[in-house]
Design an enzyme around this catalytic site. Structure first.
Site, PDB file in Angstrom:
ATOM      1  N   LYS A   1      -4.010   7.839   1.098  1.00  0.00           N
ATOM      2  CA  LYS A   1      -3.892   9.436   0.505  1.00  0.00           C
ATOM      3  C   LYS A   1      -4.739   9.444  -0.743  1.00  0.00           C
ATOM      4  CE  LYS A   1       0.362   8.503  -1.215  1.00  0.00           C
ATOM      5  NZ  LYS A   1       0.364   6.977  -0.798  1.00  0.00           N
TER       6      LYS A   1
ATOM      7  N   ARG B   1       7.815  12.833  -3.999  1.00  0.00           N
ATOM      8  CA  ARG B   1       8.275  11.415  -3.599  1.00  0.00           C
ATOM      9  C   ARG B   1       9.833  11.171  -3.252  1.00  0.00           C
ATOM     10  NH1 ARG B   1       3.870   8.159  -4.975  1.00  0.00           N
ATOM     11  NH2 ARG B   1       3.972   6.100  -4.522  1.00  0.00           N
TER      12      ARG B   1
ATOM     13  N   ARG C   1      -7.352  -4.074  -2.024  1.00  0.00           N
ATOM     14  CA  ARG C   1      -7.992  -2.659  -2.701  1.00  0.00           C
ATOM     15  C   ARG C   1      -8.284  -3.129  -4.124  1.00  0.00           C
ATOM     16  NH1 ARG C   1      -4.332   2.488  -3.594  1.00  0.00           N
ATOM     17  NH2 ARG C   1      -2.630   0.621  -4.352  1.00  0.00           N
TER      18      ARG C   1
ATOM     19  N   ARG D   1      -5.094  -3.182  -9.163  1.00  0.00           N
ATOM     20  CA  ARG D   1      -4.066  -2.501  -9.702  1.00  0.00           C
ATOM     21  C   ARG D   1      -2.903  -3.471  -9.940  1.00  0.00           C
ATOM     22  NH1 ARG D   1      -2.797   3.069  -6.934  1.00  0.00           N
ATOM     23  NH2 ARG D   1      -0.568   2.144  -6.827  1.00  0.00           N
TER      24      ARG D   1
ATOM     25  N   ARG E   1       7.673  -1.428  -2.993  1.00  0.00           N
ATOM     26  CA  ARG E   1       7.179  -0.072  -2.988  1.00  0.00           C
ATOM     27  C   ARG E   1       7.307   0.481  -1.643  1.00  0.00           C
ATOM     28  NH1 ARG E   1       1.340  -1.407  -4.793  1.00  0.00           N
ATOM     29  NH2 ARG E   1       0.769   0.750  -4.274  1.00  0.00           N
TER      30      ARG E   1
END
Ligand code: AP5
Length: 217
Positions: A13, A88, A127, A160, A171
Site C-alpha cells: 500500500k 481498518r 523492509r 520498523r 498484525r
C-alpha cells in the site's frame, strides 16, 4: 482522486501510494505514518498509541478518526487523497463515509492489493525505510545499492519496530479479523477492485492506473 488502498500488512500500500502521489499530485494519507510521527514526537496521542502498535493491535478508533478528520481538512487534501491503512475496520469505514458525505466528496475507488501470506512475511521482515525521506526498500527483494543507506537521499535506513516475526503474525491476524470485512463492504458499494499484488512494482502500478482510468485491472 479519492481512493482507499486496502490490503494486508506488507501488500505494498505504502509503496504504491508513494508512486500515485508523484503521478497524480494528491497527498498520501497514511494513519500508520501519522501515528509513527506522533510516537516519535512523544505527543500524548503517540504515547497512547505506542503499546497497541508494538503489539500489532489496532489503535483506538477515537484517536485514528480524530487524526483523519484533521488531516483531510488540510488544504492539500481538497483536491483528493490516497488513504493508506485507513479505514481498518467497519466502524472506521462507516465514519469515513459520513465524513466524506458532509464534505460532498465521496470515495471513488477502493483498491484491494492482494498478496499471499508467505510473500507478505518475506516482504515485512526485509523492509527498510529511509529515516530521512521515507523511501522504502527490501533487503531480500529490492535492496539499496549500499546496505543501510538510501539511494535517493543518503539517509539512514531503519527497520520498523513492529516488523519482527511475532508482531507480524499478530498484525496479519488482526487484518483477517477486522480489516478483511471491508472487502465485502466496498464490494456492496460497487467501489471495490482487487489488484493482484505480486510481480514487479511497476506492473502493479500499471494495473492500478488502468483501474483509475476506468479500464479493467
Ligand atoms: P501501517 O503503517 O498502516 O502498517 P500495515 O498496514 O501493517 O502496512 P505496512 O506499512 O506494513 O505495509 P504496506 O502495505 O504499506 O507495504 P509496503 O509498501 O511498505 O500500520 C502500523 C500500525 O499502526 C498498525 O499495526 C496499527 O497498530 C496502527 N494503525 C495504522 N492505521 C490504523 C488505523 N486506521 N486504525 C487503527 N490502528 C492503525 O511494502 C512492504 C515491503 O514490501 C517493502 O519492503 C517494499 O519494498 C516491498 N514491496 C512492495 N511491493 C513489492 C512488490 N511488488 N514486490 C516485492 N516487494 C515489494
Amino acid at each position: 482522486m479519492r481512493i482507499v488502498l486496502l490490503g494486508a500488512p506488507g501488500s505494498g500500500k505504502g509503496t504504491q501510494a508513494q508512486r500515485l502521489v508523484a503521478r497524480h499530485g494528491v497527498p498520501q494519507v497514511s494513519t500508520g505514518d501519522l501515528l509513527r510521527a506522533a510516537v516519535k514526537a512523544g505527543t500524548p496521542l503517540g504515547r497512547q498509541a505506542k503499546a497497541a502498535m508494538d503489539a500489532g493491535e489496532l489503535v483506538s478508533d477515537e484517536i485514528v478518526l480524530g487524526m483523519i478528520r484533521e488531516r483531510l481538512s488540510e488544504q492539500d487534501a481538497a483536491s483528493g487523497f490516497i488513504l493508506d491503512g485507513f479505514p481498518r475496520n467497519l466502524s472506521q469505514a462507516d465514519a469515513l463515509d459520513r465524513m466524506l458525505a458532509q464534505l460532498t466528496q465521496p470515495l471513488e475507488h477502493a483498491l484491494h492489493i492482494d498478496v499471499p501470506e508467505a510473500e507478505l512475511i518475506k516482504r515485512l521482515t526485509g523492509r527498510r525505510t529511509c529515516s530521512s525521506c521515507g523511501a522504502v526498500y527490501n533487503t531480500h527483494l529490492s535492496p539499496p545499492q549500499q546496505a543501510g543507506v538510501c539511494d535517493k537521499c543518503g539517509g539512514e535506513l531503519i527497520q520498523r519496530s513492529d516488523d519482527n516475526e511475532e508482531t507480524i503474525r499478530n498484525r496479519l491476524g488482526v487484518y483477517t479479523e477486522q480489516t478483511q470485512p471491508l472487502i465485502a463492504y466496498y464490494g456492496q458499494q460497487s467501489l471495490l477492485t482487487t489488484i493482484p499484488g505480486t510481480g514487479p512494482v511497476d506492473e502493479i502500478t500499471a494495473r492500478i492506473e488502468r483501474v483509475l482510468a476506468g479500464d479493467a485491472a
